[in-house]
Scaffold this motif. Sequence first.
Motif, PDB file in Angstrom:
ATOM      1  N   PHE A  57      41.315  42.452   1.720  1.00 14.77           N
ATOM      2  CA  PHE A  57      41.175  41.962   0.353  1.00 14.77           C
ATOM      3  C   PHE A  57      41.075  40.434   0.388  1.00 14.77           C
ATOM      4  N   ASP A  99      39.471  55.695   3.424  1.00 13.81           N
ATOM      5  CA  ASP A  99      40.920  55.793   3.317  1.00 13.81           C
ATOM      6  C   ASP A  99      41.675  55.576   4.613  1.00 13.81           C
ATOM      7  N   LEU A 100      41.014  55.709   5.754  1.00 16.73           N
ATOM      8  CA  LEU A 100      41.728  55.432   6.999  1.00 16.73           C
ATOM      9  C   LEU A 100      42.187  53.970   7.007  1.00 16.73           C
ATOM     10  N   VAL A 148      38.089  45.347  -2.772  1.00 13.51           N
ATOM     11  CA  VAL A 148      38.461  44.811  -4.079  1.00 13.51           C
ATOM     12  C   VAL A 148      39.454  45.764  -4.733  1.00 13.51           C
ATOM     13  N   GLY A 149      40.580  45.200  -5.141  1.00 10.10           N
ATOM     14  CA  GLY A 149      41.684  46.031  -5.626  1.00 10.10           C
ATOM     15  C   GLY A 149      41.642  46.336  -7.105  1.00 10.10           C
ATOM     16  N   LEU A 205      42.517  52.017   4.406  1.00 10.47           N
ATOM     17  CA  LEU A 205      43.396  51.684   3.281  1.00 10.47           C
ATOM     18  C   LEU A 205      44.803  52.257   3.449  1.00 10.47           C
ATOM     19  N   THR A 206      44.940  53.345   4.172  1.00  7.96           N
ATOM     20  CA  THR A 206      46.282  53.922   4.357  1.00  7.96           C
ATOM     21  C   THR A 206      46.976  53.355   5.589  1.00  7.96           C
ATOM     22  N   THR A 207      46.275  52.557   6.382  1.00 12.62           N
ATOM     23  CA  THR A 207      46.906  51.997   7.575  1.00 12.62           C
ATOM     24  C   THR A 207      47.061  50.478   7.473  1.00 12.62           C
ATOM     25  N   GLY A 208      46.894  49.951   6.272  1.00 14.84           N
ATOM     26  CA  GLY A 208      47.108  48.517   6.081  1.00 14.84           C
ATOM     27  C   GLY A 208      45.979  47.652   6.605  1.00 14.84           C
ATOM     28  N   ARG A 227      37.705  60.650   1.729  1.00 13.92           N
ATOM     29  CA  ARG A 227      36.994  59.368   1.754  1.00 13.92           C
ATOM     30  C   ARG A 227      37.080  58.683   3.117  1.00 13.92           C
ATOM     31  N   GLY A 242      42.917  47.324   5.031  1.00 14.32           N
ATOM     32  CA  GLY A 242      41.991  46.820   4.018  1.00 14.32           C
ATOM     33  C   GLY A 242      41.875  45.314   4.151  1.00 14.32           C
ATOM     34  N   HIS A 274      34.376  49.398  -5.400  1.00  8.82           N
ATOM     35  CA  HIS A 274      35.657  48.687  -5.361  1.00  8.82           C
ATOM     36  C   HIS A 274      36.783  49.659  -5.721  1.00  8.82           C
ATOM     37  N   GLY A 275      36.763  50.777  -4.991  1.00 12.66           N
ATOM     38  CA  GLY A 275      37.790  51.796  -5.206  1.00 12.66           C
ATOM     39  C   GLY A 275      37.206  53.159  -5.525  1.00 12.66           C
TER      40      GLY A 275
END
Lengths: 164, 783
Positions: free
Chosen positions: B31, B21-22, B258-259, B24-27, B18, B29, B498-499
């Motif tokens: 929100f 994900d870059l 959106v979480g 989301l995995t590095t903080g 995805r 995102g 949203h995910g």
Amino acid sequence: MSKRIGTFNVNGKNADTIVEPQMLLVDVLREKLDLTGTKRACAAGNCGACTVLADGDPICSCITLAVAAEGREIETVEGLRAADGTLHPLQQAFIDHCAAQCGYCTAGMLMTAKALLEANPRPTREDVKRALSGNSCRCTGYVKIIDAVMDAAQQINAAKEVAA
Amino acid sequence: MTALDPIPEGGFGDAVTRREDLRLTTGQGRFLDDIVLAGMAHMATVRSDRAHARIVSVDVETARQADGVLAVLTGADFAASGWGDIPCESMPPAITKGQWVRTPYPALLTDRVMAMGDLVAIVVAESRKAALDAVELVEVAYDDLPVVTSLEAALSEDAPQLYENAPGNRVFSAQIGDADAVEAAFAKATHVVPLTTRQPRMAHASMEMRGSIGVYDARMGRYELTTSTQNPHSVRRLLASSILKVPAHKVRVSAGDVGGAFGLKGRVYPEDVLVLWAAERLRRPVKWVPTRSEAFVADFHGRDQMADGEMAFDAEGRILGLRATTVHNLGCRLGPATGVSPFLSARMLAGPYAMPAAHVRVEGVFSNTRTTTSFRGAGRPEATYFLERMLDKAAAQIGLDPAEIRRRNLLTADQMPYKTALIDRYDCGDFKAVFERAVTLADWGGFETRRAQSAANGKLRGQGISCFVEVSALSNERMELRFDLTGAATVIAGTFSHGQGHHTLYAQMVQDWLGLPFEQISVVDGDTDQVAYGGGTYASRSVTVGGSALRRACDEIIAKGKTIAARLMQASEDELTFEKGLYVRRDSNERMSLSEVAVASYRVLGHPADLGVGLEATGTYTAQPQNYPNGCHIVEVEVDPDFGTVTLVDYIAVDDVGVAVNPLLLEGQLIGSTAMGVGQALIEQVVYDDAGQQVTAAFTEYGVPRATHMPPIRSELLNTPTDTNPLGVKGGAEVGTIAAPPAIIRAIEDAIGCPSASLTLPTSAEKILDALHKTNDKKKAKP
């Protein structure tokens, strides 16, 4: 409410900021230091989304008083990448395995997994499950997160063997 | 799982990792709570601690004086504003004939609270802490009223009546199917099997809670809401048309990352209204982020349904007919989407079986509990649970194996299309083949060996099976594809990821269909200022409706581009073919890429005026008809007889999702949805006590599955592509939520040897030990 300057060592750098006695570590990280990668999701230490490392140990930053974190080396998701931008093997494995969906629990998962792999470089799947059992995820069903941690462990170990 | 070799970019059908994900995995995102606006104030809420009471007085003076407090506003203030109520817009007119009870739903209440957590007042302050502290200073005097705390209590004859115009606390009582045909079917039945099932009330408990920031742009006279939603356009529509009563262009609704939502965040909530209202009054941005315990009591809930009925079988165990009554506890008042689940549930009681006759009465009741709304699966899990437990019970009563009774009734490919005895017409699928594959994969027949192995380890092993068909692809959708003047393309999506990873999925599609490089494709969604119209994302709809609309937009781009390319190449359109991103002139080396054509379309000089400016297209898709994902899941459990704990030791899922656009992401949906099914089966339940106090208001009280709950999952697809949409796809995001609970509960019953359909959801260790003791007592009683 009394205030004072607090000094926090986060991701290898010292930062001074105003702290109040009731402030939590997650508040300092998110609101004072703009490190919003750490998430607040229950503020009660139940879900693990706020997990950061303190001197290498995973802690819930939502139930840790900020003043109690002074003098400890704090590591957040923002500190996982190498200085040259290379992703940590856990980050790369999370991408490769599609271990994030909404991404809200991801930082906590990564930090908990990092602590696990440092303490136990060759975990079994059961070890990983147990280590992550304090971190809730509502999207993924955990399987791919566990796959990613197992994969990252292998990558880290392989890199160590090459280096040795 | 299926062996996949993920790649960072690729086309339709590839296992592409995805692009989301870059960040989301590095903080990185972004929100809702990560957003800070200049001058932003914070809202906290004063909520009822009563289940049902008259509001006698609300004293806000002390709170108003507190440090940092900007405003304390009550229901009386809100009523004076003239802002409208939140409407219910989900009762299907064809079934209800308009006969359902409308409820008042202002964002702040003035006279009566009807559930714990109802909104009485708000505090807006300089900081979140100041606002929360001042909430404690607001004094509300209540006069308690009699309480209806559950579905069962609402139905009882002496129940307090919550609304004057709702006798028996009934919201509606409607019916589908053919009662006479069912009567005739039962008249010739050899076996009649009665059953009652109960769905617990569930909390979506998304990791990111709801939350909103309201901005009033006084300069433009415009309201801007940033909110954690799964459907920005529905929020805007309700705000504009029902609450603010302004043209939609006066309202902007947008969302960042959106979480999670799972049905929770589908429409407008009172807090969305209140941040805008407060923002307009204070002329400052106003943010609301709840505490987790607040979210548990303020968020709409899901499920909470009872199904009661009987099924008629012939001597061989073939279904002749079904009659059932379902009752849904809709809570204290109706939210926008409250009507979705009851009616979806009713129609899906037709199930994956040949069922010649069916009649369902579907009812909704009011109680002093939180409003219910869609919860992942929305009605299909309720229907599937009832049917599958019915077949388990019937198998025991008739003397058939649980797999065998399903084998005798499942629909096959040559029975398609199949008009059910209720509403739907299944267009395609081979439900029996899916089932046979699962039975083979699970080695259903070889189970006794594994049972003996577990027994040797002191564990009780059981197996359970569940078959289902569901309906997905709701409503309509609109997708734009726009080329910019660098020749890159942007998908402007009406769906809202949203995910789910839509930004990856849509890029895969466009790469494949238009031959563009992956990095030349971006996706925009989640902002009503950028997206003209959209339906958001829910009910496994997006790949079907968004993907199909995008396919049409791409087809139009190819046609429009061909006209431009023909002019540029001084050829006729008939001479050009489009292959892998290139317009190629037949019998020559002349070619032009689509990106080159797009760049040319913006040229001031040289681009013919009659071709307009730019290259863009809009595709639409309306889900008429919808599609029918289906599957068969088989579970094996081990029960520890001393502790009553359940371990899921094997989980087999065979599903028909039509076509897999990205098998990697699809697996994620399959496993994730299964986790929610595991939660519903074993631990999840919102509980109210006899006074109507909600006692599950923290993760320590409301259990969600943890890593340790999850089994290994062996998944296969046995797809029958549908021709109801251009892609052949069916929904794939709710399968496990639908299939898992009945299979797990049956497996536990099988393990501990208690009667079929005797355990109830959620099956806690306590219930299991209780059932084990009863079973053991019976064994002892026998000589």
